[in-house]
Design a protein around this motif. Structure first.
Motif, PDB file in Angstrom:
ATOM      1  N   TYR A  36       0.836  -1.190   0.000  1.00 18.82           N
ATOM      2  CA  TYR A  36       0.000   0.000   0.000  1.00 18.82           C
ATOM      3  C   TYR A  36       0.876   1.247   0.000  1.00 18.82           C
ATOM      4  O   TYR A  36       1.952   1.277   0.597  1.00 18.82           O
ATOM      5  CB  TYR A  36      -0.919   0.020   1.223  1.00 18.82           C
ATOM      6  CG  TYR A  36      -2.094  -0.923   1.117  1.00 18.82           C
ATOM      7  CD1 TYR A  36      -1.959  -2.273   1.415  1.00 18.82           C
ATOM      8  CD2 TYR A  36      -3.334  -0.458   0.700  1.00 18.82           C
ATOM      9  CE1 TYR A  36      -3.035  -3.140   1.301  1.00 18.82           C
ATOM     10  CE2 TYR A  36      -4.413  -1.324   0.599  1.00 18.82           C
ATOM     11  CZ  TYR A  36      -4.260  -2.655   0.898  1.00 18.82           C
ATOM     12  OH  TYR A  36      -5.324  -3.504   0.775  1.00 18.82           O
ATOM     13  N   GLN A  38       0.700   5.360   0.954  1.00 13.66           N
ATOM     14  CA  GLN A  38      -0.092   6.345   1.674  1.00 13.66           C
ATOM     15  C   GLN A  38       0.501   7.739   1.481  1.00 13.66           C
ATOM     16  O   GLN A  38       1.646   7.987   1.871  1.00 13.66           O
ATOM     17  CB  GLN A  38      -0.177   6.018   3.167  1.00 13.66           C
ATOM     18  CG  GLN A  38      -1.131   6.932   3.925  1.00 13.66           C
ATOM     19  CD  GLN A  38      -1.270   6.527   5.389  1.00 13.66           C
ATOM     20  OE1 GLN A  38      -0.368   5.955   5.985  1.00 13.66           O
ATOM     21  NE2 GLN A  38      -2.421   6.824   5.976  1.00 13.66           N
ATOM     22  N   GLY A  41      -2.264  12.822   4.485  1.00 16.12           N
ATOM     23  CA  GLY A  41      -3.661  13.179   4.682  1.00 16.12           C
ATOM     24  C   GLY A  41      -4.666  12.237   4.046  1.00 16.12           C
ATOM     25  O   GLY A  41      -5.864  12.510   4.045  1.00 16.12           O
ATOM     26  N   LYS A  42      -4.164  11.113   3.503  1.00 11.86           N
ATOM     27  CA  LYS A  42      -5.069  10.158   2.833  1.00 11.86           C
ATOM     28  C   LYS A  42      -4.935   8.772   3.454  1.00 11.86           C
ATOM     29  O   LYS A  42      -3.954   8.462   4.138  1.00 11.86           O
ATOM     30  CB  LYS A  42      -4.737  10.080   1.344  1.00 11.86           C
ATOM     31  CG  LYS A  42      -4.938  11.385   0.598  1.00 11.86           C
ATOM     32  CD  LYS A  42      -4.671  11.190  -0.882  1.00 11.86           C
ATOM     33  CE  LYS A  42      -4.898  12.476  -1.658  1.00 11.86           C
ATOM     34  NZ  LYS A  42      -4.636  12.300  -3.108  1.00 11.86           N
ATOM     35  N   GLY A  43      -5.929   7.938   3.173  1.00 12.45           N
ATOM     36  CA  GLY A  43      -5.821   6.550   3.577  1.00 12.45           C
ATOM     37  C   GLY A  43      -4.899   5.789   2.632  1.00 12.45           C
ATOM     38  O   GLY A  43      -4.659   6.225   1.508  1.00 12.45           O
ATOM     39  N   PRO A  44      -4.372   4.642   3.061  1.00  8.09           N
ATOM     40  CA  PRO A  44      -3.513   3.838   2.181  1.00  8.09           C
ATOM     41  C   PRO A  44      -4.274   3.364   0.950  1.00  8.09           C
ATOM     42  O   PRO A  44      -5.486   3.142   1.006  1.00  8.09           O
ATOM     43  CB  PRO A  44      -3.116   2.650   3.067  1.00  8.09           C
ATOM     44  CG  PRO A  44      -3.339   3.116   4.466  1.00  8.09           C
ATOM     45  CD  PRO A  44      -4.490   4.064   4.402  1.00  8.09           C
ATOM     46  N   LEU A  46      -3.928   0.517  -2.355  1.00 10.15           N
ATOM     47  CA  LEU A  46      -3.201  -0.644  -2.891  1.00 10.15           C
ATOM     48  C   LEU A  46      -2.487  -0.267  -4.186  1.00 10.15           C
ATOM     49  O   LEU A  46      -3.073   0.345  -5.080  1.00 10.15           O
ATOM     50  CB  LEU A  46      -4.172  -1.773  -3.181  1.00 10.15           C
ATOM     51  CG  LEU A  46      -3.533  -3.059  -3.702  1.00 10.15           C
ATOM     52  CD1 LEU A  46      -2.881  -3.830  -2.558  1.00 10.15           C
ATOM     53  CD2 LEU A  46      -4.559  -3.950  -4.406  1.00 10.15           C
ATOM     54  N   PHE A  89       3.652   0.644   2.739  1.00 13.11           N
ATOM     55  CA  PHE A  89       3.457  -0.420   3.721  1.00 13.11           C
ATOM     56  C   PHE A  89       3.343  -1.756   3.011  1.00 13.11           C
ATOM     57  O   PHE A  89       2.602  -1.886   2.034  1.00 13.11           O
ATOM     58  CB  PHE A  89       2.160  -0.200   4.517  1.00 13.11           C
ATOM     59  CG  PHE A  89       2.174   1.006   5.407  1.00 13.11           C
ATOM     60  CD1 PHE A  89       1.622   2.200   4.966  1.00 13.11           C
ATOM     61  CD2 PHE A  89       2.722   0.944   6.680  1.00 13.11           C
ATOM     62  CE1 PHE A  89       1.623   3.327   5.783  1.00 13.11           C
ATOM     63  CE2 PHE A  89       2.727   2.061   7.509  1.00 13.11           C
ATOM     64  CZ  PHE A  89       2.173   3.244   7.063  1.00 13.11           C
ATOM     65  N   PHE A 104       0.350  -5.443   9.011  1.00 11.08           N
ATOM     66  CA  PHE A 104       1.166  -4.511   8.246  1.00 11.08           C
ATOM     67  C   PHE A 104       2.566  -4.377   8.837  1.00 11.08           C
ATOM     68  O   PHE A 104       2.772  -4.520  10.048  1.00 11.08           O
ATOM     69  CB  PHE A 104       0.520  -3.121   8.253  1.00 11.08           C
ATOM     70  CG  PHE A 104      -0.650  -2.982   7.323  1.00 11.08           C
ATOM     71  CD1 PHE A 104      -1.909  -3.441   7.686  1.00 11.08           C
ATOM     72  CD2 PHE A 104      -0.496  -2.406   6.077  1.00 11.08           C
ATOM     73  CE1 PHE A 104      -2.994  -3.309   6.823  1.00 11.08           C
ATOM     74  CE2 PHE A 104      -1.570  -2.269   5.212  1.00 11.08           C
ATOM     75  CZ  PHE A 104      -2.822  -2.725   5.591  1.00 11.08           C
ATOM     76  N   LYS A 106       5.805  -1.682   9.512  1.00 11.46           N
ATOM     77  CA  LYS A 106       5.768  -0.354  10.128  1.00 11.46           C
ATOM     78  C   LYS A 106       5.905   0.784   9.126  1.00 11.46           C
ATOM     79  O   LYS A 106       5.753   1.944   9.498  1.00 11.46           O
ATOM     80  CB  LYS A 106       6.854  -0.247  11.195  1.00 11.46           C
ATOM     81  CG  LYS A 106       6.564  -1.095  12.431  1.00 11.46           C
ATOM     82  CD  LYS A 106       7.644  -0.952  13.483  1.00 11.46           C
ATOM     83  CE  LYS A 106       7.247  -1.567  14.815  1.00 11.46           C
ATOM     84  NZ  LYS A 106       6.860  -2.972  14.757  1.00 11.46           N
TER      85      LYS A 106
END
Lengths: 114, 112
Positions: A36, A38, A41-44, A46, A89, A104, A106
């Motif tokens: 993923y 990221q 300010g956003k979500g991860p 794919l 990630f 996940f 780190k």
């Protein structure tokens, strides 16, 4: 349970060079390994995934390799561009009763230097 | 496009309050997930659900509960908020298991 280790935590490369991020996992039953990206300010989101019946998968400048014997998998980004700067990630699935969760790593902060 | 929405981007609560974080997805996905994200720790799975009223504990369920009364909605509940629950909370959904998870933008919760 599953444990996923990811290295390095920070990676700085020159624009146009390649970047490699490595992960290891502990549970031999895991069979799904997504990556993923990221952005701030956003979500991860794919970017690529691989299942255990395949050793390598490519999508344009991005590739993932899997070594089930050694329990490690890697993300390769070629011809890096400024928009590749983000946190990446890796993850591995953890088998559940009704569905699988994800464990996940780190994260790796990838910095593309102009 | 799959859309996962979370009820708040920022939330500030006091210690001991009951806190509800709401997540809604619009793609009829069976599976929904709650993670928390902390600097240097990555994403950690709190709870997930594979069907209405079905739930399963993740890696760090202590101090949390969840509710899924409708397929599109998955709620995370902090029964009595504590300062160590200050974090970014991310919701996700997926059609397949295992399969691509679609994440919401996150809720940054601060407990004072």
């Amino acid at each position: 349970g599953e444990n996923v280790e990811q290295h390095p935590s920070t990676l700085s490369v020159q624009e146009g060079d390649s970047a490699v991020i490595k992960c290891t996992y502990s549970d031999s039953a895991s069979n799904y390994f997504p990556w993923y990206k990221q952005e701030l300010g956003k979500g991860p989101q794919l970017i690529i995934d691989i299942r255990s019946n395949v050793g390598e998968k490519k999508d344009q400048r991005i590739a993932v390799t899997l070594n089930k014997t050694a329990k490690h998998f890697s993300l390769h980004i070629t011809e890096t561009q400024p928009e590749d700067s983000a946190v990446y990630f890796c993850a591995a699935n953890t088998l559940g009763g009704g569905a699988d969760g994800l464990t996940f790593g780190k994260g790796t902060h990838l910095i593309i230097q102009p | 496009d799959v859309k996962v929405t979370q009820s708040s981007r920022y939330l500030v609560k006091r210690t001991g309050e009951k806190v509800f974080l709401e997540c809604v997805q619009d793609m009829d996905h069976e599976n929904m997930f709650w993670y928390r994200q902390d600097p240097g720790l990555g994403l950690r799975l709190i709870y997930f659900s594979y069907d209405v009223k079905m739930k399963e504990k993740g890696d760090i369920p202590e101090g949390y509960s969840v509710s899924r009364e409708k397929k599109e909605r998955f709620s995370l509940i902090l029964e009595s908020a504590s300062t160590n629950q200050t974090s970014m909370y991310l919701c996700a959904s997926s059609l397949d298991s295992p399969g691509e998870q679609y994440f919401g933008p996150g809720t940054r919760l601060t407990v004072t």
